[in-house]
Design a protein around this motif. Structure first.
Motif, short mmCIF file in Angstrom:
data_model
loop_
_atom_site.label_atom_id
_atom_site.label_comp_id
_atom_site.label_asym_id
_atom_site.label_seq_id
_atom_site.Cartn_x
_atom_site.Cartn_y
_atom_site.Cartn_z
N LEU A 11 0.86 -1.19 0.00
CA LEU A 11 0.00 0.00 0.00
C LEU A 11 0.88 1.23 0.00
O LEU A 11 1.88 1.29 0.74
CB LEU A 11 -0.91 0.01 1.23
N ARG A 12 0.49 2.22 -0.78
CA ARG A 12 1.33 3.42 -0.93
C ARG A 12 0.48 4.68 -0.72
O ARG A 12 -0.11 5.20 -1.66
CB ARG A 12 1.98 3.44 -2.32
N GLY A 13 0.42 5.12 0.52
CA GLY A 13 -0.24 6.39 0.81
C GLY A 13 -1.75 6.39 0.66
O GLY A 13 -2.32 7.32 0.09
N ILE A 14 -2.41 5.36 1.19
CA ILE A 14 -3.87 5.25 1.06
C ILE A 14 -4.56 6.16 2.07
O ILE A 14 -4.33 6.08 3.27
CB ILE A 14 -4.33 3.80 1.29
N THR A 15 -5.44 7.01 1.57
CA THR A 15 -6.28 7.87 2.40
C THR A 15 -7.73 7.63 2.02
O THR A 15 -8.09 7.72 0.85
CB THR A 15 -5.92 9.36 2.20
N MET A 16 -8.55 7.28 3.02
CA MET A 16 -9.96 7.02 2.75
C MET A 16 -10.76 7.21 4.03
O MET A 16 -10.20 7.30 5.12
CB MET A 16 -10.18 5.60 2.20
N SER A 17 -12.08 7.27 3.89
CA SER A 17 -12.95 7.43 5.05
C SER A 17 -14.21 6.59 4.87
O SER A 17 -14.60 6.24 3.75
CB SER A 17 -13.33 8.90 5.24
N VAL A 18 -14.82 6.26 6.01
CA VAL A 18 -16.07 5.48 6.01
C VAL A 18 -16.98 6.10 7.07
O VAL A 18 -16.56 6.27 8.23
CB VAL A 18 -15.82 4.00 6.36
N GLY A 19 -18.20 6.43 6.70
CA GLY A 19 -19.15 7.02 7.64
C GLY A 19 -19.75 5.99 8.58
O GLY A 19 -19.62 4.77 8.36
N PRO A 20 -20.45 6.43 9.63
CA PRO A 20 -20.94 5.53 10.69
C PRO A 20 -21.86 4.40 10.22
O PRO A 20 -21.86 3.32 10.79
CB PRO A 20 -21.67 6.48 11.64
N THR A 21 -22.68 4.62 9.19
CA THR A 21 -23.58 3.57 8.73
C THR A 21 -23.44 3.33 7.23
O THR A 21 -24.38 2.89 6.57
CB THR A 21 -25.05 3.90 9.07
N GLU A 22 -22.26 3.58 6.71
CA GLU A 22 -22.01 3.38 5.29
C GLU A 22 -21.58 1.94 4.99
O GLU A 22 -20.94 1.28 5.82
CB GLU A 22 -20.89 4.30 4.80
N ILE A 23 -21.92 1.49 3.79
CA ILE A 23 -21.28 0.31 3.21
C ILE A 23 -20.30 0.81 2.17
O ILE A 23 -20.69 1.48 1.20
CB ILE A 23 -22.30 -0.64 2.56
N VAL A 24 -19.03 0.53 2.38
CA VAL A 24 -17.98 0.95 1.47
C VAL A 24 -17.25 -0.29 0.97
O VAL A 24 -16.86 -1.16 1.76
CB VAL A 24 -16.98 1.90 2.15
N THR A 25 -17.12 -0.41 -0.33
CA THR A 25 -16.43 -1.57 -0.90
C THR A 25 -15.08 -1.16 -1.48
O THR A 25 -14.92 -0.06 -1.99
CB THR A 25 -17.29 -2.27 -1.98
N ILE A 26 -14.12 -2.07 -1.34
CA ILE A 26 -12.78 -1.88 -1.87
C ILE A 26 -12.60 -2.85 -3.02
O ILE A 26 -12.71 -4.08 -2.83
CB ILE A 26 -11.71 -2.12 -0.79
N LEU A 27 -12.37 -2.33 -4.21
CA LEU A 27 -12.29 -3.13 -5.43
C LEU A 27 -10.91 -3.00 -6.06
O LEU A 27 -10.14 -2.12 -5.72
CB LEU A 27 -13.35 -2.68 -6.43
N GLY A 28 -10.65 -3.89 -7.01
CA GLY A 28 -9.40 -3.82 -7.76
C GLY A 28 -8.95 -5.20 -8.18
O GLY A 28 -9.44 -6.21 -7.67
N PRO A 29 -8.01 -5.28 -9.11
CA PRO A 29 -7.52 -6.58 -9.58
C PRO A 29 -6.74 -7.32 -8.50
O PRO A 29 -6.33 -6.74 -7.49
CB PRO A 29 -6.62 -6.19 -10.77
N ASN A 30 -6.50 -8.61 -8.73
CA ASN A 30 -5.71 -9.40 -7.80
C ASN A 30 -4.33 -8.77 -7.61
O ASN A 30 -3.71 -8.33 -8.56
CB ASN A 30 -5.54 -10.83 -8.32
N GLY A 31 -3.89 -8.75 -6.35
CA GLY A 31 -2.55 -8.25 -6.06
C GLY A 31 -2.45 -6.75 -5.91
O GLY A 31 -1.34 -6.22 -5.75
N CYS A 32 -3.59 -6.04 -5.93
CA CYS A 32 -3.53 -4.57 -5.87
C CYS A 32 -3.44 -4.05 -4.44
O CYS A 32 -3.21 -2.85 -4.24
CB CYS A 32 -4.74 -3.96 -6.56
N GLY A 33 -3.66 -4.92 -3.44
CA GLY A 33 -3.56 -4.49 -2.04
C GLY A 33 -4.86 -4.44 -1.28
O GLY A 33 -4.89 -3.95 -0.14
N LYS A 34 -5.94 -4.97 -1.84
CA LYS A 34 -7.26 -4.89 -1.18
C LYS A 34 -7.25 -5.55 0.20
O LYS A 34 -7.64 -4.94 1.20
CB LYS A 34 -8.33 -5.57 -2.05
#
Length: 240
Positions: A18-41
């Motif tokens: 992982l290289r400098g990941i900045t993200m946020s998730v609200g109190p009742t949110e559903i947030v999905t992390i997507l990407g190809p294999n090996g991307c760091g999910k």
């Protein structure tokens, strides 16, 4: 609820997944992390959970800096639930025994009441209450793993590829159950997924990783219709 600030992490010295990941998730949110294999999910999810300690950056949960707090302490003291992709139930134990383990730190009254609530949320578990977990279908095992993680009433639920190995019909049922869980428990959900279309169908927002960095982010409905999303991850261009 969650704020990741410039997370850099990996498994071996001098190799950053992982290289400098900045993200946020609200109190009742559903947030999905997507990407190809090996991307760091999965590495990102494990960094939130506490299995991986970031080399740089901070993991803030409910306003507290929990970057270096181990996973077991996050589960017990900070309301974090984690459901791994594999080995997420004890096959030699019954549905009831799996749920009891999930609530092992609750009082007997709290535990029994919680099991009743979760069996109402996932009726199939009540039907299969005394069955061995190893005899359940893939979808039933996934629902059991969700229910076990929910026993101590977490504020945040982390899911690592909840659709892995499921039939198309069961994928829809499990994703619908995740929405019901968010709505009934009033919790935040962060899930890593390979099934981008189904994940975006139920998510509020999404982050798409590429080579350990955020390549796209935004409302799930917008990303589902995005030419950039299809070109980067879904393998085509959106219809005009």
């Amino acid at each position: 609820m969650i704020e990741l600030q410039s997370i850099t992490a990996g498994y071996t010295r001098d190799v950053d997944i992982l290289r400098g990941i900045t993200m946020s998730v609200g109190p009742t949110e559903i947030v999905t992390i997507l990407g190809p294999n090996g991307c760091g999910k999965s590495t990102l999810l494990k960094s939130i959970a506490g299995f991986v300690i970031p080399r740089e950056g901070r993991v803030m949960i409910a306003g507290e800096d929990l970057t270096r707090v181990p996973v077991h302490h996050k589960v017990r003291a900070h309301g974090v639930g984690f459901v791994p992709q594999t080995d997420n139930v004890f096959g030699a134990l019954s549905v009831r025994e799996n749920l009891l383990l999930g609530g092992q730190f609750l009082s007997t009254r709290e535990r029994d009441g919680r099991i009743e609530q979760l069996c109402a949320l996932y009726p199939v578990l009540k039907q299969r209450y005394l069955a061995m977990a190893g005899a359940l279908s893939g979808g039933e095992r996934q629902l059991l793993s969700l229910a076990r993680a929910l026993m101590p009433r977490p504020r945040l639920l982390l899911l690592d590829e909840p659709s892995a190995g499921l039939s198309p019909r069961m994928v829809g049922e499990v994703f619908d159950a995740i929405v019901r869980t968010r709505d009934s428990e009033h919790i935040a959900v962060v899930m890593v997924e390979q099934n981008a279309v189904e994940a975006l169908r139920i998510a509020d927002r999404a982050y798409v990783l590429a080579m350990g960095e955020i390549a796209l982010q935004g409302r799930a409905s917008d990303l589902l219709a995005s030419d950039d999303m299809r070109s980067l991850y879904l393998g085509g261009r959106a219809a005009a």
